[in-house]
Write a protein that holds these residues in place. Structure first.
Motif, mmCIF file in Angstrom:
data_model
loop_
_atom_site.group_PDB
_atom_site.id
_atom_site.type_symbol
_atom_site.label_atom_id
_atom_site.label_comp_id
_atom_site.label_asym_id
_atom_site.label_seq_id
_atom_site.Cartn_x
_atom_site.Cartn_y
_atom_site.Cartn_z
ATOM 1 N N HIS A 69 0.865 -1.182 0.000
ATOM 2 C CA HIS A 69 0.000 0.000 0.000
ATOM 3 C C HIS A 69 0.902 1.233 0.000
ATOM 4 O O HIS A 69 2.052 1.183 0.428
ATOM 5 N N VAL A 74 0.361 8.931 -1.317
ATOM 6 C CA VAL A 74 -0.741 9.501 -2.089
ATOM 7 C C VAL A 74 -0.984 10.947 -1.665
ATOM 8 O O VAL A 74 -1.120 11.847 -2.504
ATOM 9 N N GLU A 78 -0.374 14.458 -3.781
ATOM 10 C CA GLU A 78 -1.496 15.372 -3.952
ATOM 11 C C GLU A 78 -1.131 16.778 -3.471
ATOM 12 O O GLU A 78 -1.490 17.784 -4.103
ATOM 13 N N THR A 144 -2.896 0.131 -9.253
ATOM 14 C CA THR A 144 -3.413 1.218 -10.087
ATOM 15 C C THR A 144 -4.198 2.190 -9.231
ATOM 16 O O THR A 144 -5.080 1.783 -8.453
ATOM 17 N N ASP A 145 -3.871 3.460 -9.337
ATOM 18 C CA ASP A 145 -4.652 4.497 -8.683
ATOM 19 C C ASP A 145 -5.646 5.030 -9.716
ATOM 20 O O ASP A 145 -5.281 5.730 -10.653
ATOM 21 N N LYS A 146 -6.916 4.675 -9.529
ATOM 22 C CA LYS A 146 -7.937 5.010 -10.517
ATOM 23 C C LYS A 146 -8.230 6.504 -10.568
ATOM 24 O O LYS A 146 -8.727 7.013 -11.572
ATOM 25 N N LYS A 147 -7.905 7.224 -9.491
ATOM 26 C CA LYS A 147 -8.187 8.656 -9.449
ATOM 27 C C LYS A 147 -7.059 9.510 -10.025
ATOM 28 O O LYS A 147 -7.289 10.626 -10.468
ATOM 29 N N GLU A 148 -5.844 8.984 -9.983
ATOM 30 C CA GLU A 148 -4.689 9.804 -10.387
ATOM 31 C C GLU A 148 -3.745 8.979 -11.259
ATOM 32 O O GLU A 148 -2.940 8.185 -10.761
ATOM 33 N N LEU A 151 0.096 9.023 -10.656
ATOM 34 C CA LEU A 151 0.638 8.203 -9.577
ATOM 35 C C LEU A 151 0.915 6.787 -10.065
ATOM 36 O O LEU A 151 1.947 6.190 -9.737
ATOM 37 N N THR A 152 0.013 6.250 -10.863
ATOM 38 C CA THR A 152 0.234 4.926 -11.453
ATOM 39 C C THR A 152 1.466 4.936 -12.342
ATOM 40 O O THR A 152 2.289 4.014 -12.297
#
Length: 259
Positions: A69, A74, A78, A144-148, A151-152
């Motif tokens: 994690h 994250v 941000e 996978t970071d689906k929002k950003e 980051l992925t």
């Protein structure tokens, strides 16, 4: 560390094949899943198990489990996206394009550094612990970071090696990285009761930094060496350090060696 590879209770053929293949790659024995992990530990005389399933692998030891994690990485990315400085990234000299994170651990700092450098740079990370390397390898490849999306992409750019930092530095080319970063495991952990990272701590390597390691790093770094430690660490008393960056109320500090 005396560990083995196994699977979740209800596994498919493909899951077992992956576990067996990774066991061979890591030179670890494969133990078929039968009963509880506690029972398997006693029966097989193992300290812990790398567990494979439909999702990313996890590491179990002594009733504690660790999974990949990103933690505060994250939030840190941000904050930078919003224009705020990151304590670590602000210490990178201008023109930095290559960073060696000699102590990958959970991968948070590698992720933040990779996000900060973007496409213009490369983070190479080292991890000696087999469980932490394997969980990190799988996480970097599949998380996978689906929002950003950035980051992925930062995760995918990180090059993670299963290496001991002393051995790596002894064999690296001179001035092959702009910056070398060390964040070794603290003997006095920060907020141990709150963070609840015992599974991670039991899997980690506790190699110490000393003047010999720092001297090796001096030959490999082209611009700067950065060390994260507790503010009261005696390591910062070493004459090699140019400056120490700490703030009142913060439990960690960064020591800088300029070249």
């Amino acid at each position: 560390m005396n560990i083995a590879v196994t699977t979740i209770r209800n596994y498919s053929r493909s899951v077992r094949e992956e576990a067996e293949e990774r066991g061979r790659a890591l030179s670890l024995p494969f133990v078929p899943r039968e009963g509880t992990l506690e029972d398997m530990r006693a029966r097989c005389h193992k300290e812990g198990f790398l567990i494979y399933g439909k999702k990313q692998p996890s590491f179990w030891i002594g009733g504690e489990e660790y999974r990949f994690h990103l933690g505060t990485a994250v939030l840190r990315c941000e904050q930078m996206r919003r224009g705020h400085e990151d304590r670590l990234c602000r210490l990178l000299p201008e023109g930095t394009v290559s960073v060696l994170d000699a102590t990958f651990g959970q991968g948070g700092d590698s992720t933040v550094l990779s996000w900060f450098l973007g496409d213009r740079g490369q983070v190479t990370a080292l991890e000696k612990s087999i469980p932490l390397y394997e969980i990190g390898r799988a996480g970097l490849a599949s998380f996978t970071d689906k929002k950003e999306e950035s980051l992925t992409k930062a995760l995918r750019r990180i090059r993670l090696l299963h290496e001991d930092f002393r051995h790596f530095l002894e064999n690296a080319e001179p001035k092959s990285f702009d910056v070398i970063y060390f964040d070794t495991m603290f003997r006095s952990p920060v907020k141990r009761e709150v963070n609840r990272m015992e599974g991670f701590r039991k899997a980690a390597s506790y190699d110490r930094l000393d003047e010999g390691i720092l001297t090796l790093a001096l030959h490999i770094a082209g611009k700067r060496i950065i060390v994260k430690e507790r503010p009261f660490s005696p390591l910062f008393q070493n004459h090699l350090f140019s400056s120490v960056h700490s703030h009142k109320g913060q439990s960690t500090a960064y020591g800088v060696i300029d070249l």
